[in-house]
Motif scaffolding. Structure first.
Motif: not given
Length: 122
Positions: A1-7, A26-30, A109-111
């Motif tokens: 599961q791809v997740q992005l969490v801002e702070s 949950g993703l290949t960040f680089s 942008y997908d996520v």
């Protein structure tokens, strides 16, 4: 599961600085380009900054060029938005987002993260 969490959002005075962070999982960040967008009441969500997966290329909206800096730490799967010389017009909800390529268009942008509020008072 791809997740992005801002702070890192908050309330500051004009002229102050603030750093937003966005932790990805949950993703290949680089291999993923990352962008920051913002939305204020009554306005459409707008592009702020973006960075390629390697960090070698960046792009900025004219309104933040010279004041904001996007960067990333691929070892930590995190992208940052360093905001300096903040103005009241920078007040908005800020989102990070992931894309397969560097783009200024939110449709590419997908996520998306959940957003973080930045309020700048004069």
């Amino acid at each position: 599961q791809v997740q992005l969490v801002e702070s890192g959002g908050g309330s500051v005075q004009a002229g102050d600085s603030l750093r937003l962070s966005c932790a990805a999982s949950g993703l290949t960040f680089s291999a993923t380009a990352m962008g920051w967008f913002r939305e204020s009441p009554g306005k459409e969500r707008e592009f702020v900054a973006a960075i390629t997966g390697s960090g070698g290329y960046t792009n900025y909206a004219d309104s933040v060029k010279g004041r904001f800096t996007i960067s990333r730490d691929n070892a930590k799967n995190t992208v940052y938005l360093q905001m300096s010389s903040l103005k009241p017009e920078d007040t908005a909800a800020y989102w990070c987002a992931a894309s397969r390529f560097l783009s200024t268009m939110k449709s590419h942008y997908d996520v998306w993260g959940q957003g973080t509020q930045v309020t700048v008072s004069s």
